[in-house]
Structure formats: structure tokens, C-alpha cells
Scaffold this active site. Structure first.
Site, PDB file in Angstrom:
ATOM      1  N   GLU A 160       0.803  -1.242   0.000  1.00  0.00           N
ATOM      2  CA  GLU A 160       0.000   0.000   0.000  1.00  0.00           C
ATOM      3  C   GLU A 160       0.829   1.281   0.000  1.00  0.00           C
ATOM      4  O   GLU A 160       0.608   2.171   0.817  1.00  0.00           O
ATOM      5  CB  GLU A 160      -0.965  -0.025   1.188  1.00  0.00           C
ATOM      6  CG  GLU A 160      -1.899  -1.227   1.137  1.00  0.00           C
ATOM      7  CD  GLU A 160      -2.816  -1.353   2.342  1.00  0.00           C
ATOM      8  OE1 GLU A 160      -2.798  -0.489   3.226  1.00  0.00           O
ATOM      9  OE2 GLU A 160      -3.571  -2.343   2.392  1.00  0.00           O
ATOM     10  N   GLU A 265      -6.395 -10.460  -1.285  1.00  0.00           N
ATOM     11  CA  GLU A 265      -7.190 -10.235  -0.062  1.00  0.00           C
ATOM     12  C   GLU A 265      -8.663 -10.190  -0.435  1.00  0.00           C
ATOM     13  O   GLU A 265      -9.419  -9.319   0.015  1.00  0.00           O
ATOM     14  CB  GLU A 265      -6.760  -8.914   0.610  1.00  0.00           C
ATOM     15  CG  GLU A 265      -5.283  -8.864   0.955  1.00  0.00           C
ATOM     16  CD  GLU A 265      -4.865  -7.618   1.739  1.00  0.00           C
ATOM     17  OE1 GLU A 265      -5.743  -6.902   2.247  1.00  0.00           O
ATOM     18  OE2 GLU A 265      -3.653  -7.386   1.858  1.00  0.00           O
TER      19      GLU A 265
END
Ligand code: G3I
Length: 373
Positions: A160, A265
Site C-alpha cells: 500500500e 485479499e
């Protein structure tokens, strides 16, 4: 005496019922198709695994993990604040258990993660000097990555690092180390862990601007002569808002860089968030709000069916690109333990996964399996 006999009888019948229930659950599990078997020629099928599951505390979920999945990602135990809670003080217990559990059951570990701006240990928030951050950065990556070199299949080396517009997030690493820090993280990981794969992982990188940022980042790593083996698109989407066209474009564009593409995810939540977008930024939270919790007494069948269709469409796409898509990981085993029950609004009842709160396969489970038939 008669009273004692009747107590014994009651206890006996309760035990018998519990035994029957266990046998029924076990036999239901034996007849349930297996995701990892179904897709064994296509891609790894993974799940996020939490501390309870790593320690095999509950035999029902333990059996499901072993029966259904051939890859696991630790949901939390390898994050910096947990694995290095204070400077040079590492807590490897749970990760060692995870690695042993995976190795005993022929399961691959994707280690999540080495560098992330979130969930940093408290001491990092007091760091002022670039030198201290550099020292932490090099020491953390080198210590953790070398310990599990080859014992984990892969690393989310950096997690991220991008803003929605594709620019670099203004994290402590960018501020103190400059915009080469991601290349440096991969270089350090490559040196410390030559026998494990190295990935970049992020949410929303299927979206055009952020995708362009991710592509530029990956090219930068490659141009520097540093190894990157794949990219993880997290896949926190809503069942009625899955960006199928952007996902397909992303698979094509990322794989054209010569790297693996993974969905790392995956969960398709059924609840709206206050901003009506697909963010997975853990810091974007909102207050408790009962009007935003419409399914607290159960998921309507109509929604379960639409979710099943959304999952089926996604898996049909994954299968179309199975030559470049190497892993699909769900973010949790069952609906009850998903992070989406607590984020972005605490105390809600969400239903994002393939197994319900009683570990029963949902319509979405069967629709995913059916994409292979
Ligand atoms: O371990 C403590 C426990 O001691 C304490 O009693 C409890 C009280 O709140 O908190 C526990 O820690 C929580 C931890 O999950 C373990 O349950 C943290 O507060 C909570 O913030 C943490 O949330 C995790 C979140 O990342 C932040 O690390 C979620 O479980 C996890 O699913 C989520 O996963 C992230 C990925 O790593 C990156 N991509 C987005 C994804 C979803 O947010």
C-alpha cells in the site's frame, strides 16, 4: 438413586447429541468439494489466517483450512508492530508456528508484510532523523526476511505505498528515505531472502490512475535490476460494484511486465460504506450507525444469490487468465471473522466470504466451484 440415574441419562444424551453433531459436521465437510482441489491446475487458493487458527485452537476451522486451501497469508502476526514491537526486539513465536503449520500441511505461506506505513511499532512514530528510519528499515527487512528465507513461499515486500492518483503515499518512509525507498526495500529483500518470491501488494490498483502508478513503480524496480516476481491486487470490493473491466485490463497490463498477478485479499462485502467507494484504507473509519447495518438478522437469499453471481463472474475471469494469475487468496475463512464486520463502521454484520458464520458453504462457494464444471 433414581434422580442420579436420570442426571446420568441426561448427561449421556447431551454427549451423544454433541457427538452426532460433530460427526454430521465432519461428514458434511468430507462431502463438500475442495477449492484447492478444484483449482489445482489453475492457481493457488489461499486464505488469511489469524492467531487462533495458526494455533489450531478450533478443529472445525482447522479442518476447513486444511481441506480447502493450499496457501495462507498471516492476517496480522507478521506486521511490524507485532513482529518487532520494540527496537530490535522481535517476536517470532506465532510466525514460527505458522511456518511449521504450513509445512506440515503442504501449504504455501505468503508473508505479509515487510514494509507498510500502517501498524508500525510505537517507537517509529517518535523517529525524527532519516538515519534512524534508514537503520530501522534495513535492519527490519534483513532480520525478518533472512529468518524465513525459503521457509515462506513469498513476501509482500511493500504494501500500500500508492495514493489513489498513482503518486507515492506520503509515508514516513517516503519522507525520510526519498522516492527510491521501494526499490531499496526489494533490493534488501532479494539479498536477505533469495529463495522466496517478492511481491508488491496494494488495493484499488486495478483502477486506472493507481494502476498506472503501480506499473511505473514495478518498471522502476525492474530497471534498477532488482527482482520483483509479482503484484497483488487486494480485491476488497462490494458484491454489486466489482470493477470487472478494470480487473481484466489490470491482469493484461501487469502480466505484460513479465510478472505474476494475484488477487491477495479477496472479499465481496454486502454493506455500503459511508463514502460509497471501494477503499480498504484501515485508517478511514466512521461512527457506529444502526441504519447502515441492514442484515444483522441474516443475509436475504436475493443478496446471497447476487453475491454468488459476482464471485462466479470473477472466477470465470481468473480462469480465463490462469496462465498469468497465480493465486487467489480470500481475506478470512468465514463471514463471522472478517475485518469487514468492524470496518469502516464498528459492530456491523457483513457477509463477504464463501463460508457462513457456522462454517457452512454459501451459495457463493458453490458458484465458484461451478466455474470449473
Ligand atoms: O491484537 C489486538 C488485541 O490485543 C486487542 O485486544 C484488540 C482490541 O481492538 O486489538 C487487537 O488488534 C487488532 C488486530 O486487527 C488483531 O485483531 C487491531 O486493533 C486491528 O486494527 C487489526 O486489524 C487488522 C487491520 O488489517 C490492521 O492491521 C485486520 O485484522 C486485518 O484484517 C487488516 O488487514 C489489512 C491488510 O493487512 C492490508 N490490506 C487491507 C486489509 C484490511 O484492512
Amino acid at each position: 438413586m433414581i434422580r442420579q440415574l436420570s442426571i446420568i441419562q441426561t448427561v449421556f444424551s447431551i454427549l451423544l447429541m454433541a457427538l452426532m453433531l460433530n460427526i454430521q459436521t465432519a461428514s458434511a465437510q468430507n462431502t463438500t468439494p475442495s477449492l484447492k482441489e478444484t483449482f489445482k491446475d489453475d492457481f493457488f487458493i489461499g486464505t488469511a489466517i489469524n492467531a487462533q487458527q495458526i494455533q489450531e485452537k478450533d478443529s472445525v476451522v482447522d479442518n476447513i483450512i486444511k481441506q480447502q486451501f493450499n496457501a495462507v497469508t498471516p492476517e496480522n502476526c507478521m506486521k511490524a508492530e507485532i513482529i518487532e514491537p520494540s527496537w530490535n526486539n522481535f517476536n517470532f513465536d506465532l510466525t514460527d508456528k505458522l511456518v511449521a503449520f504450513a509445512s506440515n500441511n503442504n501449504i504455501k505461506v505468503n508473508a505479509h508484510n515487510l514494509i507498510w506505513h500502517s501498524q508500525l511499532p510505537a517507537f517509529m512514530y517518535h523517529m525524527q532523523s532519516a538515519d534512524s528510519v534508514k537503520q530501522y528499515f534495513e535492519h527490519h527487512i534483513t532480520t525478518v526476511a533472512s529468518r524465513y528465507d525459503g521457509k515462506v513461499y513469498s513476501w509482500d515486500v511493500v504494501n500500500e505505498a500508492l495514493n489513489e492518483d498513482g503518486t507515492l503515499r506520503n509515508s514516513i518512509f517516503l519522507q525520510k528515505l526519498g522516492d527510491n525507498y521501494i526499490v531499496d526495500a526489494f533490493r534488501l529483500a532479494q539479498k536477505a531472502s533469495p529463495h522466496s518470491k517478492l511481491y508488491y501488494n496494494d488495493y484499488n490498483i486495478e483502477q486506472p490512475a493507481k494502476r498506472a502508478g503501480a506499473i511505473a513503480l514495478i518498471k522502476k524496480i525492474q530497471t534498477a535490476g532488482v527482482r520483483i516476481d509479482g503484484v497483488g491486487i487486494q480485491g476488497h470490493w462490494r458484491y454489486d460494484n466489482v470493477p470487472m473491466l478494470d480487473i481484466e485490463k489490470s491482469i493484461k497490463e501487469f502480466s505484460a511486465l513479465g510478472i505474476e498477478v494475484m488477487f491477495t485479499e479477496l472479499d465481496l462485502g454486502v454493506l455500503k460504506n459511508p463514502w460509497d467507494n471501494n477503499t480498504a484504507d484501515v485508517s478511514a473509519t466512521s461512527k457506529a450507525d444502526s441504519t447502515m447495518n441492514p442484515y444483522k438478522n441474516g443475509l436475504p437469499d436475493s443478496v446471497a444469490q447476487k453475491q454468488a453471481k459476482a464471485y462466479a463472474d470473477l472466477f470465470a475471469l481468473f480462469l480465463k487468465y490462469k496462465n498469468v494469475v497465480s493465486r487467489i487468496t480470500f481475506w478470512g475463512v468465514n463471514d463471522g471473522e472478517s475485518w469487514l464486520n468492524g470496518w469502516p463502521i464498528p459492530g456491523r454484520t457483513n457477509y463477504p466470504l464463501l463460508f457462513d458464520r457456522n462454517f457452512q458453504p454459501k451459495p457463493a462457494f458453490y458458484s465458484v466451484i461451478a466455474t470449473k464444471q
